[in-house]
Scaffold this motif. Structure first.
Motif, short mmCIF file in Angstrom:
data_model
loop_
_atom_site.label_atom_id
_atom_site.label_comp_id
_atom_site.label_asym_id
_atom_site.label_seq_id
_atom_site.Cartn_x
_atom_site.Cartn_y
_atom_site.Cartn_z
N PRO A 1 0.69 -1.32 0.24
CA PRO A 1 0.10 -0.01 -0.20
C PRO A 1 0.85 1.18 0.16
O PRO A 1 1.84 1.16 0.45
CB PRO A 1 -1.38 -0.48 1.11
N GLY A 2 0.34 2.07 -0.40
CA GLY A 2 1.01 3.18 -0.78
C GLY A 2 2.24 3.69 -1.44
O GLY A 2 2.80 4.83 -1.81
N ALA A 3 2.45 2.07 -2.49
CA ALA A 3 3.62 2.56 -2.71
C ALA A 3 3.26 3.18 -4.23
O ALA A 3 4.24 3.96 -5.09
CB ALA A 3 4.31 0.80 -4.09
N SER A 4 2.26 3.47 -4.82
CA SER A 4 2.12 4.23 -5.70
C SER A 4 0.45 4.99 -5.53
O SER A 4 -0.31 4.06 -5.68
CB SER A 4 2.35 2.95 -7.55
N ALA A 5 0.76 5.67 -6.30
CA ALA A 5 -1.01 7.01 -6.68
C ALA A 5 -2.03 6.05 -7.89
O ALA A 5 -3.08 6.45 -7.66
CB ALA A 5 -0.55 8.33 -6.36
N HIS A 6 -0.98 5.42 -8.50
CA HIS A 6 -1.62 5.26 -10.04
C HIS A 6 -2.46 4.25 -10.76
O HIS A 6 -2.03 4.14 -10.96
CB HIS A 6 -1.51 6.31 -10.68
N ALA A 7 -1.80 2.98 -9.16
CA ALA A 7 -1.21 1.48 -9.70
C ALA A 7 -1.45 0.79 -8.20
O ALA A 7 -1.37 1.21 -7.47
CB ALA A 7 0.15 0.98 -10.28
N THR A 8 -2.13 -1.04 -8.50
CA THR A 8 -2.05 -2.06 -7.27
C THR A 8 -1.04 -2.24 -7.78
O THR A 8 -0.34 -2.88 -8.48
CB THR A 8 -3.34 -2.77 -7.28
N VAL A 9 0.09 -2.30 -6.79
CA VAL A 9 1.81 -2.84 -6.29
C VAL A 9 1.53 -4.04 -5.96
O VAL A 9 1.02 -3.91 -4.19
CB VAL A 9 3.27 -1.97 -5.87
N VAL A 10 1.89 -5.35 -6.13
CA VAL A 10 2.14 -6.93 -5.63
C VAL A 10 3.70 -6.95 -6.25
O VAL A 10 4.54 -6.93 -6.65
CB VAL A 10 1.11 -7.56 -6.34
N GLU A 11 4.12 -7.45 -4.38
CA GLU A 11 5.65 -7.84 -5.07
C GLU A 11 5.58 -9.10 -4.31
O GLU A 11 4.74 -10.29 -3.11
CB GLU A 11 6.32 -7.01 -3.41
N ILE A 12 6.04 -9.88 -4.70
CA ILE A 12 6.12 -11.27 -4.47
C ILE A 12 8.07 -11.72 -5.03
O ILE A 12 8.97 -11.72 -4.98
CB ILE A 12 5.92 -12.13 -6.05
N HIS A 13 8.22 -12.49 -3.37
CA HIS A 13 8.70 -13.35 -2.69
C HIS A 13 8.76 -14.62 -3.06
O HIS A 13 8.12 -15.26 -2.24
CB HIS A 13 9.91 -12.80 -1.79
N ALA A 14 9.93 -15.42 -4.29
CA ALA A 14 9.95 -16.67 -4.08
C ALA A 14 11.20 -17.67 -4.87
O ALA A 14 12.02 -16.57 -5.05
CB ALA A 14 8.77 -17.42 -5.39
N LYS A 15 11.12 -18.66 -4.74
CA LYS A 15 12.58 -19.17 -5.48
C LYS A 15 12.58 -19.33 -6.97
O LYS A 15 11.77 -19.55 -7.46
CB LYS A 15 12.36 -20.90 -4.70
N ASP A 16 13.29 -18.94 -7.56
CA ASP A 16 13.69 -18.40 -8.46
C ASP A 16 13.87 -20.23 -9.50
O ASP A 16 14.33 -21.42 -9.49
CB ASP A 16 14.77 -17.52 -9.36
#
Length: 767
Positions: A693-708
């Protein structure tokens, strides 16, 4: 048969006089030959149909000052009074005060005893003729060896289980402050087991090396028995270590321990390799016997440039550019550890002989491979040991020689310095999704105690060392500074949490100033936990964990977290390409050299699923995605990918992407077989998916951490496409084995956000 006594005068210890094992064995043989001859003469019997046979340690010629004499009187059941012959042997030895382990058996009785008891079977494999009828001993040996080979499929699981139980109960010879020279993993008992495995004909081992290592440990045991006044102990107690070192002509107990540890490490490593190969050989034989319908795989399965899998081990391909490709050893090691396989020792030895040094500084891909190796969990240990035994670690990390097999005299520590550092990496590998930079956590875990054994505070010494190492490894200055801070302050959180008032604002302020920012705090907290867990349960208790969590949370409240990474803006050439594609409505691909690999730019008319398609095609081409950025300009989607692997042909990529977009290429099905069949199954660390939340005023931001893994980015993009999410931009990065992907999506409603997050989590859980 007795050894010289240890002589003391006041506090001065003279070096004891030790008869050799050969001398003790020869003396025992001579005594038994004489006694048998006298017994046969008194009974008026010829020297046929009866034999004195040495078994166990005596059979191997390994008598120490405190050893029992393991002897069998073997007969062919035709002697009129074998008991009288036995009494003529045993009673004089008892009168001499000899500790005797004896038996009287026929060949068939010996076979029955060996069949019923594994320890007896192991002991009689070392049967050696001493006196009497040699033909009887030959028949005994050949019969018992044939029985052992025939019974191997049945006996070896029991033997392996007993070895594992003993290792878990006693510990590893190479990490104990008071090592048990016989029973610990890597000790004399494992040397005996290795002889038994060789006798099955299922595995080949380096006989000369094993004999030398056993000889070194036997020398230490001989000295131990002498200085302990011939007490039958195999435990190298701390109070005896200085005298044992003196008896061997060594300067101090540390030199003694490092010699014992090195021998134990090599024996344990050889044992682990032997059991892996035995297990595989048994499985192959079982399949053949059962006529298993499972077809064997190809002789060589390529998994990386110059690296392949053969018979369950990682080897080099025939076209590997050994001696020309400086990153080849790292690729081979990483391929083995990532898949939980053995790095073939002969392959490692060859890589060491023809080693090509990495440039200074290291290329980005070499640094990534090394960090990825450190993040493979427990599978790091056997691969690292193979590298170290073959001499491949010191060219990569010369400072490792100083800590190799270095004892730690604190009772809290379970391991030598080098093994503790590796155990810290194992523990840190489970914490990588708590931090923004997994590679920095893993490198700090490996190097945090590297300053031990030098003059001065080991944290300060290590902080200076890591600056040199990290610079040599090609880390940028900001990362070098972070690594140095982590090493310098790796005890800060633990000591503060347990020794300071956490309700005092000055305490929190002092830690916050030392750490600097929330991302570094997360790294330091993870390093602290990994370090404590590697030490053992004494260092990581629920009480300590709760104090550390409390301290970290209070410090975090004073610090600002680093911003979520946003994509880099497109350059002029990329904008021109996007404009041209938007006008022509035709897909275009540009491939350029970039860093250690290639930079692939793909521009196409924007549509849902475009990003997933491009990611899938790159994965099918066995191109490792190290970073990517995505944007949309004038109805054209443009993505820029930094990839490793053979430089792709832009025309081939263009054709494959076009075909896939038209539905002519089943990416999901094709990607299911790319490397997955050879990868280590499962991922013990749950992936992390979160809204920012709050990472962008114009987008929904999703962050993903996973094994490559191959096709990961494709699967994530496919989920977003299935939910009609428009990806405005994306930032993809790979640190060690971890992928950190950030998607900027067209704004989603709250219900849609929940649905997308759940779908992404489900896709990651399904693999």
């Amino acid at each position: 048969m007795a050894c010289g006594e240890t002589e003391r005068s006041g506090s001065t210890t003279r070096r004891p006089s030790m008869n050799s094992r050969e001398e003790r064995t020869e003396a025992a043989d001579g005594r038994l030959r004489s006694l048998l001859a006298d017994g046969l003469k008194q009974a008026d019997l010829p020297p046929t149909g009866v034999a004195v046979v040495a078994v166990g340690g005596y059979g191997r010629g390994e008598l120490s000052a405190a050893s029992d004499l393991d002897v069998m009187l073997v007969h062919d059941n035709r002697l009129p009074d074998v008991g009288a012959i036995a009494e003529a042997l045993w009673y004089p030895l008892w009168d001499d005060g000899v500790a005797l382990d004896h038996s009287v058996r026929t060949v068939e009785e010996t076979r029955d005893a060996a069949d019923q008891d594994l320890r007896t079977a192991m002991s009689v494999l070392d049967a050696r003729h001493v006196a009497g009828d040699p033909s009887l001993t030959i028949r005994l040996r050949t019969t018992l060896l044939a029985d052992w080979r025939r019974a191997a499929p049945r006996r070896l699981p029991e033997l392996e289980a007993s070895c594992r139980e003993r290792a878990a109960r006693v510990g590893e010879l190479s990490s104990l402050l008071e090592p048990d020279l016989k029973e610990a993993h890597g000790g004399l008992r494992d040397g005996v087991v290795l002889r038994a495995l060789v006798a099955t004909w299922l595995v080949e081992l380096p006989h000369a090396t094993l004999a030398r290592l056993r000889g070194e440990l036997l020398d230490v045991r001989d000295a131990l028995h002498v200085v302990s006044a011939r007490r039958p102990t195999d435990k190298l107690l701390a109070e005896l270590q200085p005298d044992v070192a003196s008896a061997l002509g060594l300067p101090d107990r540390e030199t003694l321990l490092r010699r014992v540890y090195q021998a134990g490490r090599t024996l344990a490593h050889t044992s682990d390799i032997a059991w892996r190969r035995i297990t595989r050989a048994r499985a192959v034989k079982t399949n053949r016997r059962n006529r298993s319908p499972v077809r064997p795989g190809p002789l060589l399965t390529p998994v990386a440039t110059g690296v392949a899998i053969s018979d369950g081990e990682v080897v080099l391909t025939p076209d590997a550019r050994i001696g020309q490709d400086a990153q080849l050893p790292l690729r081979a090691a990483d391929a083995a550890a990532q898949r939980g396989l053995l790095l073939n020792p002969f392959t490692a030895d060859r890589l060491s002989r023809e080693f090509l040094p990495l440039p200074n500084p290291w290329p980005d891909e070499a640094r990534r491979l090394f960090s990825a190796l450190l993040g493979t969990g427990a599978d790091l240990l056997p691969v690292w040991e193979t590298l170290d035994q073959s001499g491949l670690i010191e060219p990569l990390l010369p400072e490792w020689a100083h800590v190799r097999c270095r004892p730690q005299y604190s009772p809290a520590h379970r391991h030598t310095v080098d093994r503790h550092l590796l155990e810290t990496c194992v523990q840190a590998s489970a914490l990588v999704r708590r931090v923004a930079r997994p590679d920095l956590l893993l490198v700090a875990a490996l190097l945090h105690d590297l300053g031990k054994g030098h003059d001065g505070d080991h944290s300060d010494v290590g902080a200076a060392q890591i600056r040199q190492i990290a610079t040599r490894w090609g880390f940028p200055p900001r990362d070098v500074a972070t690594l140095s801070l982590l090493v310098r302050h790796h005890l800060l959180l633990s000591e503060t949490a347990t020794r300071r008032d956490l309700d005092d604002p000055a305490t929190i302020k002092r830690v916050a100033i030392a750490v600097g920012d929330a991302d570094t705090l997360d790294l330091l907290a993870a390093l602290t936990e990994a370090d404590c867990r590697a030490i053992g349960s004494v260092a990581w208790t629920p009480w300590r964990a709760s104090l550390l969590a409390r301290l970290v949370e209070r410090v975090r409240s004073r610090l600002e977290r680093g911003a979520v990474p946003a994509p880099q803006p497109l350059d002029a050439a990329q904008r021109l390409l996007a404009a041209r594609v938007a006008q022509s409505r035709e897909l275009d691909v540009v491939v350029e050299a970039g860093g250690d690999g290639s930079r692939v730019t793909v521009a196409a008319p924007d549509r849902v699923g475009l990003l997933a398609t491009v990611a899938g095609v790159l994965a099918l081409g066995r191109l490792g995605v190290r970073s990517a950025s995505v944007d949309t300009i004038d109805d054209a989607g443009i993505s820029v990918w930094a990839v490793t692997g053979d430089r792709p042909d832009p025309a081939v990529l263009r054709e494959r992407i076009t075909t896939a977009l038209a539905g002519g290429l089943d990416l999901a099905k094709r990607l299911g077989s790319v490397d997955d069949a050879y990868a280590k199954p499962g991922d013990a660390i749950p992936p992390r998916v979160r809204l920012v939340p709050g990472a962008s005023a114009h987008a929904t931001v999703v962050e993903i951490h996973a094994k490559d893994r191959p096709g990961l980015f494709y699967r994530l993009c496919a989920v977003l496409a299935a939910h009609d999410c428009s990806v405005r931009s994306a930032h993809v990065s790979t640190w060690a084995t971890e992928a950190v992907d950030v998607f900027y999506l067209q704004p989603l409603t709250e219900p849609d956000q929940v649905a997308v997050i759940r779908a992404l989590e489900a896709a990651l859980a399904a693999g």
